[in-house]
Scaffold this motif. Structure first.
Motif, PDB file in Angstrom:
ATOM      1  N   GLU A   1       0.797  -1.228   0.000  1.00 23.52           N
ATOM      2  CA  GLU A   1       0.000   0.000   0.000  1.00 23.52           C
ATOM      3  C   GLU A   1       0.830   1.279   0.000  1.00 23.52           C
ATOM      4  O   GLU A   1       0.394   2.307  -0.527  1.00 23.52           O
ATOM      5  N   VAL A   2       2.033   1.228   0.600  1.00 23.36           N
ATOM      6  CA  VAL A   2       2.812   2.455   0.790  1.00 23.36           C
ATOM      7  C   VAL A   2       4.184   2.395   0.108  1.00 23.36           C
ATOM      8  O   VAL A   2       4.530   3.274  -0.690  1.00 23.36           O
ATOM      9  N   VAL A   3       4.950   1.363   0.422  1.00 23.08           N
ATOM     10  CA  VAL A   3       6.346   1.343  -0.014  1.00 23.08           C
ATOM     11  C   VAL A   3       6.474   1.179  -1.523  1.00 23.08           C
ATOM     12  O   VAL A   3       7.197   1.953  -2.180  1.00 23.08           O
ATOM     13  N   LEU A   4       5.809   0.203  -2.093  1.00 24.61           N
ATOM     14  CA  LEU A   4       5.969  -0.037  -3.529  1.00 24.61           C
ATOM     15  C   LEU A   4       5.438   1.116  -4.384  1.00 24.61           C
ATOM     16  O   LEU A   4       6.088   1.496  -5.373  1.00 24.61           O
ATOM     17  N   PRO A   5       4.294   1.716  -4.062  1.00 25.11           N
ATOM     18  CA  PRO A   5       3.890   2.907  -4.840  1.00 25.11           C
ATOM     19  C   PRO A   5       4.918   4.032  -4.766  1.00 25.11           C
ATOM     20  O   PRO A   5       5.198   4.696  -5.780  1.00 25.11           O
ATOM     21  N   TYR A   6       5.499   4.233  -3.583  1.00 28.12           N
ATOM     22  CA  TYR A   6       6.528   5.264  -3.440  1.00 28.12           C
ATOM     23  C   TYR A   6       7.767   4.931  -4.275  1.00 28.12           C
ATOM     24  O   TYR A   6       8.292   5.789  -4.999  1.00 28.12           O
ATOM     25  N   LEU A   7       8.224   3.679  -4.185  1.00 24.76           N
ATOM     26  CA  LEU A   7       9.427   3.287  -4.918  1.00 24.76           C
ATOM     27  C   LEU A   7       9.194   3.303  -6.428  1.00 24.76           C
ATOM     28  O   LEU A   7      10.087   3.671  -7.196  1.00 24.76           O
ATOM     29  N   ALA A   8       8.002   2.905  -6.848  1.00 20.34           N
ATOM     30  CA  ALA A   8       7.700   2.919  -8.285  1.00 20.34           C
ATOM     31  C   ALA A   8       7.766   4.339  -8.829  1.00 20.34           C
ATOM     32  O   ALA A   8       8.252   4.575  -9.946  1.00 20.34           O
TER      33      ALA A   8
ATOM     34  N   ASP B   1      14.812   5.167 -13.545  1.00 19.54           N
ATOM     35  CA  ASP B   1      15.792   4.101 -13.770  1.00 19.54           C
ATOM     36  C   ASP B   1      15.210   2.695 -13.657  1.00 19.54           C
ATOM     37  O   ASP B   1      15.837   1.718 -14.047  1.00 19.54           O
ATOM     38  N   ARG B   2      13.993   2.590 -13.120  1.00 20.35           N
ATOM     39  CA  ARG B   2      13.291   1.314 -12.998  1.00 20.35           C
ATOM     40  C   ARG B   2      14.155   0.244 -12.325  1.00 20.35           C
ATOM     41  O   ARG B   2      14.168  -0.916 -12.732  1.00 20.35           O
ATOM     42  N   THR B   3      14.837   0.640 -11.293  1.00 21.05           N
ATOM     43  CA  THR B   3      15.706  -0.281 -10.553  1.00 21.05           C
ATOM     44  C   THR B   3      15.463  -0.114  -9.060  1.00 21.05           C
ATOM     45  O   THR B   3      15.574   0.992  -8.526  1.00 21.05           O
ATOM     46  N   LEU B   4      15.130  -1.208  -8.394  1.00 17.41           N
ATOM     47  CA  LEU B   4      14.932  -1.194  -6.953  1.00 17.41           C
ATOM     48  C   LEU B   4      16.075  -1.957  -6.289  1.00 17.41           C
ATOM     49  O   LEU B   4      16.646  -2.880  -6.869  1.00 17.41           O
TER      50      LEU B   4
ATOM     51  N   LYS C   1       6.180  -8.913  -8.269  1.00 13.68           N
ATOM     52  CA  LYS C   1       5.582  -9.402  -9.511  1.00 13.68           C
ATOM     53  C   LYS C   1       4.114  -9.002  -9.598  1.00 13.68           C
ATOM     54  O   LYS C   1       3.628  -8.560 -10.653  1.00 13.68           O
ATOM     55  N   GLU C   2       3.403  -9.132  -8.493  1.00 15.15           N
ATOM     56  CA  GLU C   2       1.995  -8.754  -8.467  1.00 15.15           C
ATOM     57  C   GLU C   2       1.822  -7.247  -8.678  1.00 15.15           C
ATOM     58  O   GLU C   2       0.937  -6.812  -9.402  1.00 15.15           O
ATOM     59  N   PHE C   3       2.674  -6.478  -8.034  1.00 17.69           N
ATOM     60  CA  PHE C   3       2.534  -5.017  -8.093  1.00 17.69           C
ATOM     61  C   PHE C   3       2.804  -4.486  -9.499  1.00 17.69           C
ATOM     62  O   PHE C   3       2.030  -3.674 -10.028  1.00 17.69           O
ATOM     63  N   PHE C   4       3.898  -4.931 -10.102  1.00 16.75           N
ATOM     64  CA  PHE C   4       4.273  -4.389 -11.414  1.00 16.75           C
ATOM     65  C   PHE C   4       3.554  -5.089 -12.565  1.00 16.75           C
ATOM     66  O   PHE C   4       3.473  -4.542 -13.667  1.00 16.75           O
ATOM     67  N   GLY C   5       3.044  -6.276 -12.323  1.00 18.24           N
ATOM     68  CA  GLY C   5       2.246  -6.973 -13.329  1.00 18.24           C
ATOM     69  C   GLY C   5       2.963  -7.138 -14.657  1.00 18.24           C
ATOM     70  O   GLY C   5       4.105  -7.593 -14.717  1.00 18.24           O
ATOM     71  N   SER C   6       2.301  -6.728 -15.733  1.00 18.27           N
ATOM     72  CA  SER C   6       2.865  -6.889 -17.072  1.00 18.27           C
ATOM     73  C   SER C   6       4.112  -6.050 -17.294  1.00 18.27           C
ATOM     74  O   SER C   6       4.893  -6.306 -18.214  1.00 18.27           O
ATOM     75  N   LYS C   7       4.316  -5.036 -16.423  1.00 20.36           N
ATOM     76  CA  LYS C   7       5.493  -4.182 -16.560  1.00 20.36           C
ATOM     77  C   LYS C   7       6.707  -4.715 -15.785  1.00 20.36           C
ATOM     78  O   LYS C   7       7.781  -4.120 -15.845  1.00 20.36           O
ATOM     79  N   ALA C   8       6.531  -5.813 -15.078  1.00 24.96           N
ATOM     80  CA  ALA C   8       7.621  -6.362 -14.262  1.00 24.96           C
ATOM     81  C   ALA C   8       8.900  -6.616 -15.059  1.00 24.96           C
ATOM     82  O   ALA C   8      10.001  -6.330 -14.557  1.00 24.96           O
TER      83      ALA C   8
ATOM     84  N   TRP D   1      11.460  -3.782 -15.187  1.00 25.90           N
ATOM     85  CA  TRP D   1      12.083  -3.339 -13.941  1.00 25.90           C
ATOM     86  C   TRP D   1      13.132  -4.340 -13.476  1.00 25.90           C
ATOM     87  O   TRP D   1      12.985  -5.548 -13.665  1.00 25.90           O
ATOM     88  N   ASP D   2      14.185  -3.818 -12.847  1.00 19.46           N
ATOM     89  CA  ASP D   2      15.159  -4.666 -12.157  1.00 19.46           C
ATOM     90  C   ASP D   2      14.790  -4.647 -10.685  1.00 19.46           C
ATOM     91  O   ASP D   2      15.032  -3.659  -9.983  1.00 19.46           O
ATOM     92  N   THR D   3      14.182  -5.712 -10.222  1.00 20.98           N
ATOM     93  CA  THR D   3      13.699  -5.764  -8.838  1.00 20.98           C
ATOM     94  C   THR D   3      14.389  -6.875  -8.043  1.00 20.98           C
ATOM     95  O   THR D   3      13.861  -7.355  -7.046  1.00 20.98           O
ATOM     96  N   ARG D   4      15.558  -7.297  -8.483  1.00 17.13           N
ATOM     97  CA  ARG D   4      16.226  -8.420  -7.813  1.00 17.13           C
ATOM     98  C   ARG D   4      16.477  -8.134  -6.331  1.00 17.13           C
ATOM     99  O   ARG D   4      16.904  -7.038  -5.957  1.00 17.13           O
ATOM    100  N   VAL D   5      16.201  -9.137  -5.530  1.00 18.61           N
ATOM    101  CA  VAL D   5      16.319  -9.024  -4.075  1.00 18.61           C
ATOM    102  C   VAL D   5      17.612  -9.709  -3.635  1.00 18.61           C
ATOM    103  O   VAL D   5      17.857 -10.872  -3.974  1.00 18.61           O
ATOM    104  N   LEU D   6      18.435  -8.988  -2.882  1.00 18.10           N
ATOM    105  CA  LEU D   6      19.616  -9.584  -2.274  1.00 18.10           C
ATOM    106  C   LEU D   6      19.178 -10.304  -1.005  1.00 18.10           C
ATOM    107  O   LEU D   6      18.528  -9.715  -0.136  1.00 18.10           O
TER     108      LEU D   6
END
Length: 270
Positions: free
Chosen positions: A89-96, A102-105, A126-133, A136-141
Motif C-alpha cells: 500500500e505504501v512502499v511499492l507505490p513510493y518506490l515505483a 531508472d526502474r531499478t529497486l 511481480k503482483e505489483f508491477f504486473g505486465s510491466k515487471a 524493472w530490475d527488482t532483484r532481491v539480495l
C-alpha cells in the motif's frame, strides 16, 4: 552429553558474540545439547580442545558447522503479514514513483533463512508491477550467515504445507508441482533472488544503497550494543527515504536510533 566448563563456555560465547553478534551468554545448555553429539562423533572427549580449535580459526568449516547448529532458522511465507500490506500500500507505490526514471529497486533480505521472505517479496513485486515487471530490475539480495540454510534456500523447494499461508492463486502462478506435496518456486521468482553468505557483523559494502531492508527476527539474538551498531550501519546503507523492517518481537533504542519510527517494526530514513 560432553562436559562444558564455565571457562570454556565463556571463551566460546564471547568468541561467537565478538565475531558474529550472536549473544549466547545465557545459552550454555543449548550449546551443550546441540553440539555434544557431533563433537563426540569427531572424537572430542570434552569441549576444551574443541573451543581451542574454534578460537584458532584454522578451520573455517568448523566454525560454519558450529553456527549452523547453534542458530535457529524458523520462518514461513507471509510471516508478519502487516509488513507486506504496508509494502503493497505504501512502499511499492513510493518506490515505483521515485524510481520511474531508472526502474531499478534495491532490496535486501538480511537474515533470509530458508528463502521464504525474499521469495514472498519477489511475489509481491511481480503482483505489483504486473505486465510491466520485465521492464524493472527488482532483484532481491538475500543473505544469511549460515551456508547450510542458504543451500536449502537455493533449492527453492517447499511442501504444500509450507505454501498454506499464500493465496491459492499464487500457488498456481508462482510454484511448480514437482512431486506429491512438493513444489518448486517458478523460475521467474527464483531468478529474482540473489543468495549470498554475509555476516552482519561485517562492514556493509555492497555496490548500491538500499531502498528497503528487511531484517526481521534476527536481532533478537544480538546484544543491545551489537543491535545499535548494526542499525547504524543499516542506516548508512539505506538511501534517503528508504525503509527498514524489523521483527514485531524486536525493538530499537529510541534515543540512538537514526531512523524515524513509522509503525510497529517499520522505520524510515529521513
Amino acid at each position: 552429553m560432553l562436559n562444558l566448563t564455565d571457562s570454556d563456555f565463556q571463551r566460546l560465547y564471547r568468541y561467537i558474540q565478538k565475531h558474529y553478534g550472536i549473544d549466547l551468554s545465557k545459552k550454555k545448555q543449548l550449546i551443550v545439547s546441540r553440539l555434544s553429539n557431533s563433537l563426540a562423533a569427531q572424537g572430542f572427549q570434552d569441549f576444551s580442545a574443541y573451543v581451542d580449535d574454534i578460537l584458532s580459526g584454522r578451520d573455517p568449516g568448523m566454525v560454519t558447522a558450529m553456527l549452523n547448529k547453534l542458530t535457529t532458522n524458523y520462518t514461513y511465507f507471509l510471516r508478519e503479514k502487516e509488513h507486506f500490506q504496508y509494502l503493497w500500500e505504501v512502499v511499492l507505490p513510493y518506490l515505483a514513483q521515485s524510481h520511474s526514471h531508472d526502474r531499478t529497486l534495491s532490496i535486501w533480505s538480511a537474515g533470509c533463512s530458508s528463502g521464504e521472505e525474499p521469495f514472498t517479496i519477489s511475489m509481491y513485486l511481480k503482483e505489483f508491477f504486473g505486465s510491466k515487471a520485465p521492464l524493472w530490475d527488482t532483484r532481491v539480495l538475500a543473505t544469511d550467515i549460515s551456508q547450510k540454510i542458504l543451500d536449502t534456500a537455493k533449492t527453492a523447494s517447499y511442501t504444500e504445507e509450507n505454501l498454506s499461508p499464500l493465496p491459492a492463486s499464487w500457488k498456481q502462478k508462482y510454484f511448480i508441482r514437482t512431486g506429491e506435496g512438493e513444489y518448486a518456486v517458478s523460475p521467474a521468482i527464483k531468478s529474482n533472488v540473489i543468495f549470498k553468505p554475509f555476516n552482519l557483523m561485517e562492514p556493509i559494502r555492497f555496490k548500491k544503497k538500499f531502498d528497503l531492508i528487511f531484517c526481521r527476527n534476527v536481532m533478537i539474538y544480538f546484544s543491545q550494543e551489537t543491535k545499535d551498531s548494526l542499525v547504524r550501519r543499516f542506516y548508512e546503507a539505506t538511501v534517503p527515504g528508504g525503509y527498514l523492517f524489523i521483527g514485531h518481537s524486536e525493538s530499537l533504542t529510541k534515543s540512538v536510533c537514526p531512523y524515524r519510527y513509522l509503525l510497529p517494526a517499520i522505520y524510515r530514513k529521513a
